[in-house]
Design a protein around this motif. Structure first.
Motif, mmCIF file in Angstrom:
data_model
loop_
_atom_site.group_PDB
_atom_site.id
_atom_site.type_symbol
_atom_site.label_atom_id
_atom_site.label_comp_id
_atom_site.label_asym_id
_atom_site.label_seq_id
_atom_site.Cartn_x
_atom_site.Cartn_y
_atom_site.Cartn_z
ATOM 1 N N PHE A 198 87.059 26.271 61.672
ATOM 2 C CA PHE A 198 85.974 25.618 62.419
ATOM 3 C C PHE A 198 84.696 26.441 62.566
ATOM 4 C CE2 PHE A 198 90.104 24.407 64.497
ATOM 5 C CZ PHE A 198 90.231 23.201 63.843
ATOM 6 N N GLY A 199 84.784 27.718 62.325
ATOM 7 C CA GLY A 199 83.614 28.548 62.564
ATOM 8 C C GLY A 199 83.486 28.893 64.035
ATOM 9 N N LYS A 200 82.867 28.007 64.798
ATOM 10 C CA LYS A 200 82.661 28.276 66.215
ATOM 11 C C LYS A 200 82.690 26.983 67.016
ATOM 12 C CE LYS A 200 77.616 27.958 65.965
ATOM 13 N NZ LYS A 200 76.317 28.608 66.291
ATOM 14 N N VAL A 201 82.776 27.124 68.327
ATOM 15 C CA VAL A 201 82.687 25.984 69.237
ATOM 16 C C VAL A 201 81.236 25.536 69.287
ATOM 17 C CG1 VAL A 201 83.058 25.176 71.604
ATOM 18 C CG2 VAL A 201 84.625 26.849 70.590
ATOM 19 N N ASP A 202 81.025 24.230 69.189
ATOM 20 C CA ASP A 202 79.669 23.702 69.083
ATOM 21 C C ASP A 202 79.388 22.690 70.185
ATOM 22 O OD1 ASP A 202 77.184 23.539 68.000
ATOM 23 O OD2 ASP A 202 77.774 22.447 66.195
ATOM 24 N N GLY A 203 78.115 22.324 70.326
ATOM 25 C CA GLY A 203 77.718 21.319 71.310
ATOM 26 C C GLY A 203 76.305 21.562 71.790
#
Length: 230
Positions: free
Chosen positions: A161-166
């Motif tokens: 996923f790479g990183k948490v996004d938003g």
């Protein structure tokens, strides 16, 4: 390997379903859709078969998914255009959300999106939760940031996923300080992760297996977010 497990591994989406959605992108109007209703029904049944396989597999990984039915998870292809500038009547994708209580649940959950042109993806997390839920989630991250960091820093998680996004607030959330080590996550209005799937992957026999592997990596992240509900 059991017959059920073999079936899970072999399920994929039909190239004809991909073709239907591609043609719908070019002909997003009621006359064309009505003329191709049979192809739509075939594509819908194809996608729902995949959704059932995902439910069956996820139920073994996450007890919150147990008891869900296909209709609890899938979204209609018909768009609500009342408040949209784009008046095309149909979505050009198929989507399903898997969470405790179904697609309308406030709980963090899984999502699979099928759309031509390399736009398919598996995703999960909390998407624009209501203010009370977001407040509890921020509190959970603040209180247990080391644990949260450990989950999202796993090699498998980063690889998928790479990183948490938003989308993020421009200011510090009320009740927190600017030097809070978790600030980057406390400012998020959604906490989501996603992994893209090519058209080729979506029409290969291992699709269900790949989706379930992706969701298994995602599960500790979702379990952490859902603790805020307890």
């Amino acid at each position: 390997m059991s017959a059920i497990k073999r079936k899970l591994i072999l399920i994929m989406l039909s190239p004809s379903s991909l073709k239907f959605l591609k043609e719908l992108q070019k002909n997003n109007n009621k006359p064309w859709f009505d003329e191709h209703k049979a192809q739509y029904q075939e594509a819908k049944a194809d996608y729902e078969s995949l959704v059932q396989q995902i439910i069956d597999g996820l139920s073994r990984q996450d007890e919150d998914i147990q008891g869900l039915q296909v209709k609890d998870c899938t979204f209609r292809i018909y768009k609500d255009v009342r408040f949209s500038k784009d008046k095309s009547p149909y979505k050009t994708n198929m989507g399903a959300a898997f969470a405790k209580g179904g697609k309308k649940s406030p709980y963090a959950g899984y999502y699979f999106h099928f759309e031509p042109g390399g736009k398919s993806f598996a995703a999960g997390g909390l998407w624009m939760p209501d203010a009370p839920i977001l407040k509890k989630t921020r509190q959970e991250i603040d209180y247990n940031f080391a644990e949260f960091q450990d989950i999202i820093s796993q090699k498998e998680f980063i690889r998928a996923f790479g990183k948490v996004d938003g989308d993020a607030l421009k200011t510090v959330p009320q009740g927190y300080s600017a030097d809070n080590p978790a600030l980057a996550y406390l400012k998020l209005k959604s906490l989501t992760v996603s992994k893209s799937f090519t058209d080729e992957v979506c029409t290969q026999p291992a699709l269900t297996r790949e989706i379930l592997k992706t969701f298994a990596v995602m599960h500790p992240f979702l379990a952490f977010l859902n603790r805020a509900f307890d």
